[in-house]
Every structure is written in structure tokens, then in C-alpha cells.
Write a protein that holds these residues in place. Structure first.
Motif: not given
Length: 286
Positions: A142-169
């Protein structure tokens, strides 16, 4: 403050936790002996000589003993430290519920949720909710939204691919080293954890599967004896799991069963020191 969307996870509201207060009790040290040169004189005729002053019921140890003779060095019993109640257990429960809601999609990507609204649904004060949300901020969920609360993050396929690459390393070299150095019986110790993931998959419980999956991989990497590696790999795996749920919000039970079967196959390959199979399973495992 602008009220953001107030929909919160479908967790039944619990009663507000009882506020605990703890007061330290300090034992009173005995009075100092009379100053040098000052005498108390003999007791008056007809009156009994005064005895030691009565000690309070909570005095123990040296603090409860009579005064020492002149010139003897004394120490009073140290008072017990004040015990401060911790909120970590409440925060951790909220954090677990929020993670489950993120995985299930109850907390929708892009939506903003306020801590007071979530706290009302959980039946707690906003403080542990904010603390739990800050943990999710550090994990990129999530990300902080000043004076409102917290916004749930959006993830795209590129984010997932990068995380899998880091995990494998991180994981592939470590597990290959463990395959060469650990005895076969060590892998049998991890088999109950692998079976837990299979049971969660059979039930189709995505939240339970995510927790048992992390427990299995954490125990596997802990054999390397590097606590920092374990913490970093677990953080990456949690982010990848959330990102994956965004790409496939309706993962079937058969998908979970296939992933759980990989755990058992990995243990078999590790026992046999089948390094090519070990590398393939660790690299391709979601």
C-alpha cells in the motif's frame, strides 16, 4: 479529514481490547543510621526500648532486614522494573487480517482505505491499524495518501517478472549449496511443512496456502544460517505472492495443488542430490 472508502475486510468486529495498566511497586529502603557523633541515649525509665521499625508487606531481601551496625556498607533491594503492555500482538493480528484481505481482493487495488474506518470494523483503536499499514507500506503493498489513508498498490506483469528474477537470484545459489552439503535426513524434517502447503491447497484456502508456503521456504533457507538472507527472501516472496494474486485473482485449486506438489518434488530432488532438478524447481516455483 476527508473520509475515504470505508469498506474493510470481512472480519467480524471483536470487542475492544481491555486496557491494561501495571504499576511498579518500590520497596522502601531502611532509614540511614544516625549521623556520626549523634547518640540516641538510653531509653526512658518505664518505657520499653524501641525495636526495629516494621517492614511493609512487599519488602523482601535486604530491604526487609534490620539496620546494619555502624560502619557496615549496605545496599537496598532494587525495585522491580515497570512492565509496559505491548500492542504488538494486536498489530500483528490486524496485519495478518489485512494481508489475507489483500490476497483475497477484499482490499481492492487503487482504492483508498482510512485507518479509523478499518479500526471501527476490527473493533480496535486506529493506532494498531496505522502501525500494520506502515508495515504494508514498507513491503510495497500500500502507499500513504496524506490526509486520506492508504491506497492499495497496483501491480503489473513487469513487477511480477522482476520479483521472480530477484527471488531466483537469492534462492537458487543457496539451495544448490545446501543440496551439496546437507544430509538426506535433513530434508525429511521439512516434509511436514510441505504437507501443510498441500493440505491448504486441497482446501482451496489461498491465505493459508500463502502462509504455509512462506513457512516452508523460510525453513529451507534458514539451513544456510544467514538471517538477513532469510528476511530479504521472505519479503520478496511476499511481494511476489501479492503481485501474482493481482494478475490471477481467481486462481484455481488445481494451480495451488501443482505448486504444493513442487515442494514435495523439491525435497525428493534434494535428498537425491539431483542438482538440475533442484535448480529447475527453485527457479520456476511461483
Amino acid at each position: 479529514m476527508e473520509q475515504s472508502r470505508t469498506r474493510a475486510p470481512g472480519v467480524p468486529a471483536a470487542g475492544r481490547p481491555t486496557r491494561l495498566t501495571t504499576q511498579g511497586v518500590t520497596a522502601r529502603a531502611p532509614a540511614d543510621p544516625a549521623p556520626r557523633g549523634q547518640t540516641t541515649g538510653p531509653p526512658r525509665r518505664g518505657r520499653p526500648a524501641p525495636g526495629p521499625a516494621p517492614q511493609p508487606w512487599f519488602a523482601t531481601g535486604s530491604a526487609a532486614q534490620p539496620r546494619s551496625a555502624r560502619g557496615e556498607h549496605t545496599h537496598s533491594e532494587p525495585s522491580a522494573p515497570r512492565v509496559v503492555p505491548q500492542r504488538h500482538s494486536v498489530r500483528d493480528q490486524i496485519l495478518q487480517a489485512l494481508r489475507a484481505a489483500l490476497l483475497s481482493g477484499e482490499l481492492a487495488p487503487g482504492e483508498v482505505y482510512s485507518a479509523p474506518a478499518l479500526a471501527e470494523r476490527f473493533g480496535v483503536s486506529p493506532t494498531p491499524v496505522r502501525e500494520a499499514m506502515q508495515v504494508l507500506v514498507s513491503e510495497g503493498c500500500v502507499a500513504t495518501v496524506p490526509n486520506r489513508g492508504f491506497r492499495v498498490a497496483r501491480h503489473n506483469p513487469r513487477d511480477l517478472a522482476e520479483l521472480h528474477e530477484i527471488r531466483a537470484l537469492l534462492e537458487v545459489p543457496v539451495v544448490l549449496t545446501l543440496a551439496r552439503t546437507q544430509p538426506a535426513e535433513r530434508w525429511e524434517e521439512l516434509r511436514p511443512l510441505a504437507e501443510d502447503t498441500l493440505q491448504a491447497a486441497v482446501c482451496g484456502d489461498r491465505g493459508a496456502y500463502a502462509e504455509t508456503d512462506r513457512a516452508f521456504h523460510r525453513s529451507l533457507l534458514e539451513l544456510a544460517g544467514n538471517a538477513q538472507l532469510v528476511a530479504l527472501a521472505e519479503d520478496v516472496r511476499r511481494r511476489a505472492s501479492l503481485s501474482s494474486s493481482r494478475q490471477a485473482p481467481t486462481r484455481r485449486t488445481t494451480d495451488l495443488l501443482a505448486e504444493a506438489a513442487d515442494h514435495l518434488a523439491l525435497l525428493d530432488a534434494l535428498s537425491d542430490q539431483d542438482l538440475p532438478t533442484v535448480e529447475r524447481l527453485v527457479r520456476d516455483h511461483a
